[in-house]
Scaffold this active site. Structure first.
Site, PDB file in Angstrom:
ATOM      1  CE  LYS A  80      -4.586   1.075   0.433  1.00 24.93           C
ATOM      2  NZ  LYS A  80      -5.791   0.136   0.137  1.00 24.93           N
ATOM      3  N   GLY A 177     -20.521   6.723   5.552  1.00 23.76           N
ATOM      4  CA  GLY A 177     -19.647   7.104   4.195  1.00 23.76           C
ATOM      5  C   GLY A 177     -20.507   6.890   3.043  1.00 23.76           C
ATOM      6  N   GLY A 179     -19.092   7.720  -0.295  1.00 28.20           N
ATOM      7  CA  GLY A 179     -18.337   7.958  -1.144  1.00 28.20           C
ATOM      8  C   GLY A 179     -18.138   7.208  -2.414  1.00 28.20           C
ATOM      9  CB  VAL A 181     -17.209   2.021  -1.847  1.00 26.94           C
ATOM     10  CG1 VAL A 181     -17.809   0.482  -1.456  1.00 26.94           C
ATOM     11  CG2 VAL A 181     -15.557   1.825  -2.433  1.00 26.94           C
ATOM     12  CE1 TYR A 183     -25.968   7.621  -5.555  1.00 32.25           C
ATOM     13  CE2 TYR A 183     -24.711   6.170  -7.065  1.00 32.25           C
ATOM     14  CZ  TYR A 183     -25.671   6.986  -6.794  1.00 32.25           C
ATOM     15  OH  TYR A 183     -26.823   7.246  -7.834  1.00 32.25           O
TER      16      TYR A 183
HETATM   17  P1  NAD Z   1     -14.203   7.974  -0.578  1.00 31.81           P
HETATM   18  O1  NAD Z   1     -13.087   8.870  -0.126  1.00 31.81           O
HETATM   19  O2  NAD Z   1     -14.836   8.078  -2.013  1.00 31.81           O
HETATM   20  O3  NAD Z   1     -15.379   7.953   0.425  1.00 31.81           O
HETATM   21  C1  NAD Z   1     -15.348   8.247   1.600  1.00 31.81           C
HETATM   22  C2  NAD Z   1     -16.713   9.009   2.251  1.00 31.81           C
HETATM   23  O4  NAD Z   1     -16.636   8.881   3.621  1.00 31.81           O
HETATM   24  C3  NAD Z   1     -16.606  10.315   1.788  1.00 31.81           C
HETATM   25  O5  NAD Z   1     -17.946  10.627   1.168  1.00 31.81           O
HETATM   26  C4  NAD Z   1     -16.379  11.294   3.159  1.00 31.81           C
HETATM   27  O6  NAD Z   1     -16.931  12.386   3.104  1.00 31.81           O
HETATM   28  C5  NAD Z   1     -16.925  10.384   4.139  1.00 31.81           C
HETATM   29  N1  NAD Z   1     -16.421  10.259   5.442  1.00 31.81           N
HETATM   30  C6  NAD Z   1     -15.144  10.399   5.887  1.00 31.81           C
HETATM   31  N2  NAD Z   1     -15.235  10.566   7.177  1.00 31.81           N
HETATM   32  C7  NAD Z   1     -16.397  10.194   7.667  1.00 31.81           C
HETATM   33  C8  NAD Z   1     -16.969  10.180   8.886  1.00 31.81           C
HETATM   34  N3  NAD Z   1     -16.372  10.282   9.998  1.00 31.81           N
HETATM   35  N4  NAD Z   1     -18.334  10.090   9.090  1.00 31.81           N
HETATM   36  C9  NAD Z   1     -19.131   9.807   8.015  1.00 31.81           C
HETATM   37  N5  NAD Z   1     -18.372   9.885   6.467  1.00 31.81           N
HETATM   38  C10 NAD Z   1     -17.186  10.199   6.421  1.00 31.81           C
HETATM   39  O7  NAD Z   1     -13.681   6.465  -0.305  1.00 31.81           O
HETATM   40  P2  NAD Z   1     -14.126   5.143  -1.051  1.00 31.81           P
HETATM   41  O8  NAD Z   1     -13.294   4.793  -2.082  1.00 31.81           O
HETATM   42  O9  NAD Z   1     -15.522   5.089  -0.997  1.00 31.81           O
HETATM   43  O10 NAD Z   1     -13.628   4.236   0.481  1.00 31.81           O
HETATM   44  C11 NAD Z   1     -14.463   4.141   1.601  1.00 31.81           C
HETATM   45  C12 NAD Z   1     -13.482   2.989   2.465  1.00 31.81           C
HETATM   46  O11 NAD Z   1     -13.617   1.809   1.781  1.00 31.81           O
HETATM   47  C13 NAD Z   1     -12.075   3.353   2.675  1.00 31.81           C
HETATM   48  O12 NAD Z   1     -11.934   2.728   4.105  1.00 31.81           O
HETATM   49  C14 NAD Z   1     -11.304   2.718   1.847  1.00 31.81           C
HETATM   50  O13 NAD Z   1     -10.156   2.331   2.256  1.00 31.81           O
HETATM   51  C15 NAD Z   1     -12.286   1.265   1.493  1.00 31.81           C
HETATM   52  N6  NAD Z   1     -12.110   0.608   0.333  1.00 31.81           N
HETATM   53  C16 NAD Z   1     -12.252   1.078  -0.787  1.00 31.81           C
HETATM   54  C17 NAD Z   1     -12.300   0.425  -1.880  1.00 31.81           C
HETATM   55  C18 NAD Z   1     -12.406   0.940  -3.473  1.00 31.81           C
HETATM   56  O14 NAD Z   1     -12.656   0.361  -4.371  1.00 31.81           O
HETATM   57  N7  NAD Z   1     -12.610   2.454  -3.280  1.00 31.81           N
HETATM   58  C19 NAD Z   1     -11.654  -0.953  -1.666  1.00 31.81           C
HETATM   59  C20 NAD Z   1     -11.357  -1.293  -0.706  1.00 31.81           C
HETATM   60  C21 NAD Z   1     -11.774  -0.508   0.492  1.00 31.81           C
END
Ligand code: NAD
Length: 344
Positions: A80, A177, A179, A181, A183
């Protein structure tokens, strides 16, 4: 700082601190294990309170990738990277080129994809100077919809195991959250008939999910107190901790966030409270599974492999029951066995 003694160091093969004076790049690349192949994992951009916090984060995430890739049956090791800084302020073309050059320094031992605050456009810039990136537009692309699909199927597996039903109709699910994922996860859950309770820092994201999927919006700190069947952490890690665990009324914790348990002992604490935990790196493997099909990309093959998350999680749940152990511990043991065998 005593590096090698850090719990999270866990025998990392290599940790590289990268800096570039001209662009201001400050990054850490952690390669936990290359036993199953080149280390693959996303890059996160975050405004860490300290360099130590960034180091601990990258080490925990990197080790999680080793276990995630092993449990998903991929021929990839775990690694990572983090870029330190505020995404709204520091992003530039030159910065991502400098990051690409840093990846070149590892000669392919680590290959980077997207994570929090890193988009396919950012990876495309790095790709102009390095081949050691994946999840690129035009090939496997944005992993988030596949992470969401895997998480949705993982929630279904947990509901089947804990509540004895394959039907999500009318179940109440709290999503923290919304974001990349979160959504798409809401979209799947809404289509399956679940009732959504959501929170996020971002008002626009809340309005969208409330309008499109009829979700109830609650405050950031209220999400833990909701009378729901499933709590799905989909923001940042460590939200299962000493101050939240007694407030969780859900019978299931299943979401996409990495490193959901603040400490390993919270795995036991969830069992004591009768809550089924879907280990984070098993349920959220959909994105990396999709990325593993990067060359000669085929969406049907990638989707079929993501769907295996359902049965992998049932295996973890059944083994945990049979051995009377917490699910997180059982998943770790299964992952270590796979790595010792040289593959799934
Ligand atoms: P992202 O940044 O697109 O979305 C994160 C969302 O969480 C944002 O909308 C943000 O405003 C919100 N957020 C942040 N702090 C918050 C809080 N305290 N309370 C409520 N909401 C809060 O990230 P993502 O890509 O959707 O990833 C989300 C999680 O999933 C992360 O932990 C990431 O490591 C994990 N993840 C993502 C993927 C991927 O394919 N993107 C894969 C595996 C794991």
């Amino acid at each position: 700082m005593a590096f090698f003694d850090l719990v999270d160091f866990d025998h990392h093969e290599q940790v590289v601190f990268c800096s570039d004076e001209e662009t201001g790049l400050k990054a850490i690349i952690a390669v936990h294990s290359t036993k199953l192949g080149a280390a693959v994992g996303g890059c996160r951009m975050w405004d860490y309170a300290s360099d130590e916090e960034a180091l601990v984060d990258v080490l925990r995430l990197s080790r999680g990738m080793t276990y995630k890739n092993a449990m998903a049956g991929l021929t990839m090791g775990g690694g990572k990277s983090v870029i330190i800084g505020n995404a709204k302020e520091i992003k530039s073309e030159a910065l991502f080129k400098a990051f690409g050059n840093a990846l070149n320094g590892l000669g392919g031992r680590y290959v980077s994809a997207e994570d929090v605050n890193i988009t396919t456009a950012d990876i495309a810039i790095a790709n102009t100077v390095t081949p050691y990136v994946t999840g690129t537009e035009g090939k496997s692309g944005n992993p988030a919809p596949f992470t969401a699909l895997g998480t949705f199927l993982g929630i279904k597996a947990a509901v089947k195991h804990k509540l004895g039903t394959g039907d999500l109709t009318g179940l109440r699910i709290a999503i923290q959250g919304l974001g990349s994922v979160g959504y798409y996860l809401c979209e799947h859950l809404h289509k399956a008939g679940a009732k959504l309770v959501v929170t996020d820092l971002n008002q626009e994201a809340l309005d969208k999910v409330a309008t499109e999927f009829g979700a109830d919006v609650v405050g950031l700190n209220e999400i833990y107190d909701q009378d729901v069947d499933v709590y799905a952490p989909c923001a940042l890690g460590a939200t299962i901790n000493d101050s939240t665990i007694d407030r969780i009324k859900a019978k299931i914790v299943a979401g996409c966030a990495n490193n959901q348990l603040a400490e390993p002992r919270h795995d036991h604490a969830l069992v004591e409270r009768g809550i089924l935990y879907a280990p984070d790196y098993v349920i959220n493997a959909g994105g990396i599974i999709n990325v593993s099909f990067e060359e000669d990309y085929c969406i049907d093959q990638a989707t079929a492999k993501v769907e295996e998350i359902y049965s992998t999680l049932l295996d973890v749940f059944n083994k945990a029951d049979a051995e009377n152990k917490p699910t997180g511990m059982v998943a770790d043991e299964m992952a270590r066995e796979i790595i010792a065998r040289g593959g799934k």
